[in-house]
Design an enzyme around this catalytic site. Sequence first.
Site, PDB file in Angstrom:
ATOM      1  N   ARG A  77      11.190  -2.003  11.100  1.00  0.00           N
ATOM      2  CA  ARG A  77      10.212  -1.511  11.940  1.00  0.00           C
ATOM      3  C   ARG A  77      10.226  -2.342  13.110  1.00  0.00           C
ATOM      4  NH1 ARG A  77       5.013  -0.240   8.297  1.00  0.00           N
ATOM      5  NH2 ARG A  77       3.848  -1.501   9.922  1.00  0.00           N
ATOM      6  N   LYS A  93       0.891  -1.069  -0.042  1.00  0.00           N
ATOM      7  CA  LYS A  93      -0.002  -0.059  -0.036  1.00  0.00           C
ATOM      8  C   LYS A  93       0.802   1.277  -0.017  1.00  0.00           C
ATOM      9  CE  LYS A  93      -2.045  -1.206   3.999  1.00  0.00           C
ATOM     10  NZ  LYS A  93      -1.150  -2.558   4.248  1.00  0.00           N
ATOM     11  N   ARG A 106      11.622  -5.848   4.815  1.00  0.00           N
ATOM     12  CA  ARG A 106      11.398  -4.053   4.366  1.00  0.00           C
ATOM     13  C   ARG A 106      12.570  -3.395   5.569  1.00  0.00           C
ATOM     14  NH1 ARG A 106       5.799  -1.937   5.384  1.00  0.00           N
ATOM     15  NH2 ARG A 106       5.747  -3.297   7.045  1.00  0.00           N
ATOM     16  N   ARG A 166      -0.557  -9.330  12.761  1.00  0.00           N
ATOM     17  CA  ARG A 166      -1.107  -8.426  12.036  1.00  0.00           C
ATOM     18  C   ARG A 166      -1.916  -9.161  10.786  1.00  0.00           C
ATOM     19  NH1 ARG A 166       4.207  -5.543  10.643  1.00  0.00           N
ATOM     20  NH2 ARG A 166       3.015  -4.522   9.129  1.00  0.00           N
ATOM     21  N   ARG A 168      -9.986   0.517   8.821  1.00  0.00           N
ATOM     22  CA  ARG A 168      -9.439  -0.975   8.782  1.00  0.00           C
ATOM     23  C   ARG A 168     -10.686  -1.931   9.759  1.00  0.00           C
ATOM     24  NH1 ARG A 168      -3.607  -0.092   8.987  1.00  0.00           N
ATOM     25  NH2 ARG A 168      -2.453  -2.050   9.127  1.00  0.00           N
TER      26      ARG A 168
HETATM   27  P1  AP5 Z   1       4.745  -1.643   2.042  1.00  0.00           P
HETATM   28  O1  AP5 Z   1       4.636  -0.727   0.573  1.00  0.00           O
HETATM   29  O2  AP5 Z   1       5.772  -0.921   2.950  1.00  0.00           O
HETATM   30  O3  AP5 Z   1       3.643  -2.334   2.335  1.00  0.00           O
HETATM   31  P2  AP5 Z   1       2.240  -1.980   3.084  1.00  0.00           P
HETATM   32  O4  AP5 Z   1       0.975  -2.659   2.562  1.00  0.00           O
HETATM   33  O5  AP5 Z   1       2.172  -0.489   3.232  1.00  0.00           O
HETATM   34  O6  AP5 Z   1       2.720  -2.573   4.554  1.00  0.00           O
HETATM   35  P3  AP5 Z   1       2.787  -2.061   5.939  1.00  0.00           P
HETATM   36  O7  AP5 Z   1       3.157  -3.079   6.748  1.00  0.00           O
HETATM   37  O8  AP5 Z   1       3.054  -0.861   6.102  1.00  0.00           O
HETATM   38  O9  AP5 Z   1       0.948  -2.125   6.373  1.00  0.00           O
HETATM   39  P4  AP5 Z   1       0.378  -2.158   7.488  1.00  0.00           P
HETATM   40  O10 AP5 Z   1      -0.942  -2.187   6.899  1.00  0.00           O
HETATM   41  O11 AP5 Z   1       0.808  -3.522   8.271  1.00  0.00           O
HETATM   42  O12 AP5 Z   1       1.042  -1.191   8.462  1.00  0.00           O
HETATM   43  P5  AP5 Z   1       0.441   0.377   8.896  1.00  0.00           P
HETATM   44  O13 AP5 Z   1       1.823   1.194   8.782  1.00  0.00           O
HETATM   45  O14 AP5 Z   1      -0.725   0.781   7.945  1.00  0.00           O
HETATM   46  O15 AP5 Z   1       5.677  -2.671   1.323  1.00  0.00           O
HETATM   47  C1  AP5 Z   1       6.167  -3.637   2.093  1.00  0.00           C
HETATM   48  C2  AP5 Z   1       7.641  -4.167   1.580  1.00  0.00           C
HETATM   49  O16 AP5 Z   1       7.374  -4.985   0.224  1.00  0.00           O
HETATM   50  C3  AP5 Z   1       8.531  -3.049   1.372  1.00  0.00           C
HETATM   51  O17 AP5 Z   1      10.008  -3.450   1.847  1.00  0.00           O
HETATM   52  C4  AP5 Z   1       8.583  -2.849  -0.086  1.00  0.00           C
HETATM   53  O18 AP5 Z   1       9.822  -2.133  -0.456  1.00  0.00           O
HETATM   54  C5  AP5 Z   1       8.458  -4.115  -0.646  1.00  0.00           C
HETATM   55  N1  AP5 Z   1       7.434  -4.223  -1.910  1.00  0.00           N
HETATM   56  C6  AP5 Z   1       6.440  -3.510  -2.023  1.00  0.00           C
HETATM   57  N2  AP5 Z   1       5.589  -3.697  -3.098  1.00  0.00           N
HETATM   58  C7  AP5 Z   1       6.543  -4.394  -3.771  1.00  0.00           C
HETATM   59  C8  AP5 Z   1       6.419  -5.209  -5.164  1.00  0.00           C
HETATM   60  N3  AP5 Z   1       5.411  -5.039  -5.878  1.00  0.00           N
HETATM   61  N4  AP5 Z   1       7.385  -6.000  -5.302  1.00  0.00           N
HETATM   62  C9  AP5 Z   1       8.555  -6.203  -4.759  1.00  0.00           C
HETATM   63  N5  AP5 Z   1       8.640  -5.650  -3.393  1.00  0.00           N
HETATM   64  C10 AP5 Z   1       7.510  -4.815  -3.090  1.00  0.00           C
HETATM   65  O19 AP5 Z   1       0.163   0.259  10.263  1.00  0.00           O
HETATM   66  C11 AP5 Z   1       0.738  -0.486  11.402  1.00  0.00           C
HETATM   67  C12 AP5 Z   1       0.154  -0.219  12.571  1.00  0.00           C
HETATM   68  O20 AP5 Z   1      -0.273   0.724  12.951  1.00  0.00           O
HETATM   69  C13 AP5 Z   1      -0.993  -1.495  12.622  1.00  0.00           C
HETATM   70  O21 AP5 Z   1      -0.556  -2.805  13.049  1.00  0.00           O
HETATM   71  C14 AP5 Z   1      -1.875  -0.953  13.751  1.00  0.00           C
HETATM   72  O22 AP5 Z   1      -1.416  -1.042  15.032  1.00  0.00           O
HETATM   73  C15 AP5 Z   1      -1.840   0.729  13.519  1.00  0.00           C
HETATM   74  N6  AP5 Z   1      -2.732   1.146  12.455  1.00  0.00           N
HETATM   75  C16 AP5 Z   1      -2.458   1.825  11.448  1.00  0.00           C
HETATM   76  N7  AP5 Z   1      -3.439   2.132  10.942  1.00  0.00           N
HETATM   77  C17 AP5 Z   1      -4.714   1.967  11.672  1.00  0.00           C
HETATM   78  C18 AP5 Z   1      -6.280   1.924  11.631  1.00  0.00           C
HETATM   79  N8  AP5 Z   1      -6.656   2.420  10.562  1.00  0.00           N
HETATM   80  N9  AP5 Z   1      -6.996   1.276  12.695  1.00  0.00           N
HETATM   81  C19 AP5 Z   1      -6.064   0.821  13.742  1.00  0.00           C
HETATM   82  N10 AP5 Z   1      -4.892   0.862  13.837  1.00  0.00           N
HETATM   83  C20 AP5 Z   1      -4.160   1.341  12.731  1.00  0.00           C
END
Ligand code: AP5
Length: 214
Positions: free
Chosen positions: A161, A14, A128, A172, A89
């Site tokens: 992270r 994402k 990552r 997660r 979410r």
């Molecule tokens: P990346 O683009 O970083 O993936 P992502 O989908 O953004 O993954 P996240 O782990 O950040 O999502 P998440 O939903 O768990 O975390 P968030 O920060 O929202 O890509 C991942 C890796 O793959 C990178 O190294 C990239 O280079 C590689 N990659 C990407 N695309 C690729 C491709 N096409 N080919 C090859 N490699 C690729 O949330 C974190 C925490 O915050 C949650 O657990 C929760 O505690 C809290 N939180 C956040 N939002 C909320 C909410 N709305 N409600 C409640 N809690 C929340």
Amino acid sequence: MEAIILLGAPGAGKGTVAEALVKKTDLQHVSTGDMLRAAVKSGTEVGNKARSFMEAGELVPDDIIVGIVRERLEAGADDERVMFDGFPRTLEQARLLDEAIQDLKGYLTHVFLLEVPKDILVQRISGRRICRQCGAVYHVPNLPPVKEGICDKCGGELYQRPDDNEETVLNRLKVFEEQTAALINYYEQQGILVRVDAARTADATRDAVLAEMS
Ligand code: AP5
């Protein structure tokens, strides 16, 4: 205000696709994960409340999340185009987002579901690496920096992270299935869900999203 949502499991790409879209469009990237990590780093009240949930891979309570998103939307320009990443979410967050958008006389045009098989999700998260200084995201071995552990863009130190360890990642993914996957049906019923094969390169995924929006 016009909005799209990038929906997908942890590691679906994402954040990566959002950054690629920012370069090609006028979309404003709103990532609740990034907002929460910034709050934790600055030690704000929101950050202090969110920290333990994030470390355990659990969702931060809806009232905290909706508060920070509402504040962000109200501060934005009337005609801005917003791209949500990692929000909503839960069904409650989705309903409250509908209300907030309505209050702002805006509309939600697309919800892109980034679909990636579980083995690739785990591989993406475990590889990552993020720059401590500028936040650039790398992947070992998919997108490595030229010099190991050092950011190509600013020379900052790369780190993993704290919630990217194996135990938290599995939680997660479970939380996504239990609490977030219900949104797929919610938006499908509204007729705005678009499924995107995100197991391809980030550029191919970005182009698939752009093609749907044109
Ligand atoms: P990346 O683009 O970083 O993936 P992502 O989908 O953004 O993954 P996240 O782990 O950040 O999502 P998440 O939903 O768990 O975390 P968030 O920060 O929202 O890509 C991942 C890796 O793959 C990178 O190294 C990239 O280079 C590689 N990659 C990407 N695309 C690729 C491709 N096409 N080919 C090859 N490699 C690729 O949330 C974190 C925490 O915050 C949650 O657990 C929760 O505690 C809290 N939180 C956040 N939002 C909320 C909410 N709305 N409600 C409640 N809690 C929340």
